[in-house]
Design a protein around this motif. Structure first.
Motif, PDB file in Angstrom:
ATOM      1  N   ALA A   1      27.073  30.160 -50.160  1.00  0.00           N
ATOM      2  CA  ALA A   1      27.948  28.937 -49.440  1.00  0.00           C
ATOM      3  C   ALA A   1      27.733  29.274 -47.838  1.00  0.00           C
ATOM      4  O   ALA A   1      26.651  29.645 -47.053  1.00  0.00           O
ATOM      5  CB  ALA A   1      29.227  29.542 -49.961  1.00  0.00           C
ATOM      6  N   ASP A   2      28.809  28.554 -47.353  1.00  0.00           N
ATOM      7  CA  ASP A   2      28.466  28.145 -45.354  1.00  0.00           C
ATOM      8  C   ASP A   2      28.311  29.960 -44.887  1.00  0.00           C
ATOM      9  O   ASP A   2      27.634  30.044 -44.321  1.00  0.00           O
ATOM     10  CB  ASP A   2      29.155  27.383 -45.142  1.00  0.00           C
ATOM     11  N   ARG A   3      29.060  30.412 -45.551  1.00  0.00           N
ATOM     12  CA  ARG A   3      29.516  31.727 -44.456  1.00  0.00           C
ATOM     13  C   ARG A   3      28.039  32.918 -44.801  1.00  0.00           C
ATOM     14  O   ARG A   3      27.527  33.015 -44.225  1.00  0.00           O
ATOM     15  CB  ARG A   3      30.589  32.854 -45.472  1.00  0.00           C
ATOM     16  N   GLU A   4      27.335  32.493 -46.105  1.00  0.00           N
ATOM     17  CA  GLU A   4      25.943  33.189 -46.426  1.00  0.00           C
ATOM     18  C   GLU A   4      25.590  32.446 -45.737  1.00  0.00           C
ATOM     19  O   GLU A   4      24.120  33.095 -44.723  1.00  0.00           O
ATOM     20  CB  GLU A   4      25.945  34.143 -47.880  1.00  0.00           C
ATOM     21  N   ARG A   5      25.090  31.313 -45.997  1.00  0.00           N
ATOM     22  CA  ARG A   5      23.827  29.946 -44.808  1.00  0.00           C
ATOM     23  C   ARG A   5      24.010  30.968 -43.247  1.00  0.00           C
ATOM     24  O   ARG A   5      22.956  30.703 -42.562  1.00  0.00           O
ATOM     25  CB  ARG A   5      24.085  29.095 -44.972  1.00  0.00           C
ATOM     26  N   GLU A   6      25.613  30.885 -42.942  1.00  0.00           N
ATOM     27  CA  GLU A   6      25.490  31.681 -41.482  1.00  0.00           C
ATOM     28  C   GLU A   6      25.410  32.887 -40.940  1.00  0.00           C
ATOM     29  O   GLU A   6      24.258  33.076 -40.234  1.00  0.00           O
ATOM     30  CB  GLU A   6      27.149  31.582 -41.145  1.00  0.00           C
ATOM     31  N   LEU A   7      25.145  33.586 -42.149  1.00  0.00           N
ATOM     32  CA  LEU A   7      24.475  35.215 -42.370  1.00  0.00           C
ATOM     33  C   LEU A   7      22.861  35.229 -41.991  1.00  0.00           C
ATOM     34  O   LEU A   7      22.126  36.329 -41.554  1.00  0.00           O
ATOM     35  CB  LEU A   7      25.218  35.999 -43.188  1.00  0.00           C
ATOM     36  N   ILE A   8      22.916  34.496 -42.922  1.00  0.00           N
ATOM     37  CA  ILE A   8      20.814  34.649 -42.867  1.00  0.00           C
ATOM     38  C   ILE A   8      20.207  33.716 -42.008  1.00  0.00           C
ATOM     39  O   ILE A   8      19.684  34.653 -40.499  1.00  0.00           O
ATOM     40  CB  ILE A   8      20.454  33.447 -44.050  1.00  0.00           C
ATOM     41  N   ALA A   9      21.181  33.168 -40.859  1.00  0.00           N
ATOM     42  CA  ALA A   9      21.139  32.047 -39.485  1.00  0.00           C
ATOM     43  C   ALA A   9      20.716  33.484 -38.402  1.00  0.00           C
ATOM     44  O   ALA A   9      19.835  33.764 -37.361  1.00  0.00           O
ATOM     45  CB  ALA A   9      21.703  31.141 -39.245  1.00  0.00           C
TER      46      ALA A   9
ATOM     47  N   MET B   1      28.974  30.903 -29.541  1.00  0.00           N
ATOM     48  CA  MET B   1      29.245  30.242 -30.507  1.00  0.00           C
ATOM     49  C   MET B   1      28.601  31.598 -31.706  1.00  0.00           C
ATOM     50  O   MET B   1      30.000  31.732 -32.147  1.00  0.00           O
ATOM     51  CB  MET B   1      28.839  28.739 -30.782  1.00  0.00           C
ATOM     52  N   VAL B   2      27.731  32.666 -31.726  1.00  0.00           N
ATOM     53  CA  VAL B   2      27.568  33.024 -32.829  1.00  0.00           C
ATOM     54  C   VAL B   2      28.063  34.627 -32.345  1.00  0.00           C
ATOM     55  O   VAL B   2      28.172  34.704 -33.994  1.00  0.00           O
ATOM     56  CB  VAL B   2      26.222  33.707 -32.102  1.00  0.00           C
ATOM     57  N   SER B   3      29.531  34.509 -31.296  1.00  0.00           N
ATOM     58  CA  SER B   3      30.055  35.894 -31.122  1.00  0.00           C
ATOM     59  C   SER B   3      31.132  35.552 -31.842  1.00  0.00           C
ATOM     60  O   SER B   3      31.629  35.994 -32.469  1.00  0.00           O
ATOM     61  CB  SER B   3      30.171  35.973 -29.675  1.00  0.00           C
TER      62      SER B   3
ATOM     63  N   TYR C   1      34.641  36.072 -36.417  1.00  0.00           N
ATOM     64  CA  TYR C   1      34.936  35.842 -37.515  1.00  0.00           C
ATOM     65  C   TYR C   1      35.274  36.070 -39.262  1.00  0.00           C
ATOM     66  O   TYR C   1      36.240  36.226 -39.774  1.00  0.00           O
ATOM     67  CB  TYR C   1      35.271  33.896 -37.650  1.00  0.00           C
ATOM     68  N   LEU C   2      33.421  36.288 -39.554  1.00  0.00           N
ATOM     69  CA  LEU C   2      33.014  37.196 -40.324  1.00  0.00           C
ATOM     70  C   LEU C   2      33.576  39.013 -40.552  1.00  0.00           C
ATOM     71  O   LEU C   2      33.797  38.409 -41.279  1.00  0.00           O
ATOM     72  CB  LEU C   2      31.708  37.157 -39.992  1.00  0.00           C
ATOM     73  N   CYS C   3      34.296  39.073 -39.282  1.00  0.00           N
ATOM     74  CA  CYS C   3      34.459  40.907 -39.149  1.00  0.00           C
ATOM     75  C   CYS C   3      35.927  40.939 -39.650  1.00  0.00           C
ATOM     76  O   CYS C   3      36.339  41.073 -40.500  1.00  0.00           O
ATOM     77  CB  CYS C   3      34.265  41.281 -38.055  1.00  0.00           C
ATOM     78  N   SER C   4      36.619  40.304 -39.348  1.00  0.00           N
ATOM     79  CA  SER C   4      38.093  39.179 -38.971  1.00  0.00           C
ATOM     80  C   SER C   4      38.632  38.461 -40.230  1.00  0.00           C
ATOM     81  O   SER C   4      39.982  39.047 -40.788  1.00  0.00           O
ATOM     82  CB  SER C   4      38.321  39.431 -37.259  1.00  0.00           C
ATOM     83  N   ASP C   5      38.059  37.762 -39.976  1.00  0.00           N
ATOM     84  CA  ASP C   5      39.062  36.163 -40.950  1.00  0.00           C
ATOM     85  C   ASP C   5      39.940  35.548 -40.031  1.00  0.00           C
ATOM     86  O   ASP C   5      41.242  35.572 -40.757  1.00  0.00           O
ATOM     87  CB  ASP C   5      39.189  36.784 -42.241  1.00  0.00           C
ATOM     88  N   ASP C   6      40.516  35.889 -38.892  1.00  0.00           N
ATOM     89  CA  ASP C   6      40.890  35.323 -37.547  1.00  0.00           C
ATOM     90  C   ASP C   6      40.908  34.142 -37.584  1.00  0.00           C
ATOM     91  O   ASP C   6      40.296  33.796 -36.208  1.00  0.00           O
ATOM     92  CB  ASP C   6      41.622  36.457 -36.858  1.00  0.00           C
ATOM     93  N   VAL C   7      41.444  33.395 -38.019  1.00  0.00           N
ATOM     94  CA  VAL C   7      41.400  32.024 -37.657  1.00  0.00           C
ATOM     95  C   VAL C   7      42.020  31.478 -36.445  1.00  0.00           C
ATOM     96  O   VAL C   7      40.937  30.805 -35.590  1.00  0.00           O
ATOM     97  CB  VAL C   7      41.412  30.822 -39.237  1.00  0.00           C
TER      98      VAL C   7
END
Length: 160
Positions: free
Chosen positions: A10-18, A125-127, A132-138
């Motif tokens: 999924a997108d989240r895992e792809r962003e984590l790889i980046a 943007m990385v920050s 977001y990945l840590c908090s899920d706070d949209v």
């Protein structure tokens, strides 16, 4: 290998790889040469990879463009690939898309203040993504994007 594995996620895992690649590069665990060899290997095998992963070409374009913008891969390493990999229409398409995403020719990457501005925005943007990945706070992500004056792309769903 990370990019190849991320293509099926999924997108989240792809962003984590980046983010992982960026971190490895900053910590000097991953070199420009290693990253370039890995991306070139993926481009060479793209026709085969696309059989199992139909979205491999656009995903690879995204990863390679990001790597170029972050300095993980040097434009001088990528420039000759267009001639060397011209037998694959998919590889040529990926390189054309990367060139479009980077915003200038691979032989003449963004320079001076423009490059500095792109890299500064990318770091911010990385920050935002990490938060977001840590908090899920949209709501917090939206607030920070507004502060950065980042508008959603035209294809993004509206918030009605």
């Amino acid at each position: 290998r990370g990019v190849l594995r991320a293509m099926d996620e999924a997108d989240r895992e792809r962003e984590l790889i980046a983010i992982l690649f960026s971190s490895l590069y900053v910590r000097e665990v991953l070199t420009n040469e290693q990253a370039a060899r890995g991306f070139r290997s993926l481009l060479e095998s793209l026709d085969d990879v696309s059989i199992d992963t139909p979205l491999a070409a656009p995903l690879l374009s995204h990863f390679l463009a990001d790597a170029l913008l972050e300095g993980i891969v040097k434009p001088a390493d990528v420039a000759p690939w267009r001639d060397e990999l011209n037998s694959s229409a998919r590889a040529a398409g990926v390189l054309a898309e990367v060139e479009r995403r980077v915003g200038s020719g691979l032989l003449s990457p963004p320079s001076g203040a423009n490059l500095d501005a792109v890299q500064a925005l990318r770091q911010q943007m990385v920050s935002v993504v990490e938060e977001y990945l840590c908090s899920d706070d949209v709501a917090e992500v939206r607030r920070r994007l507004r502060e950065l004056n980042v508008r959603p792309p035209p294809w993004a769903p509206s918030r009605t």
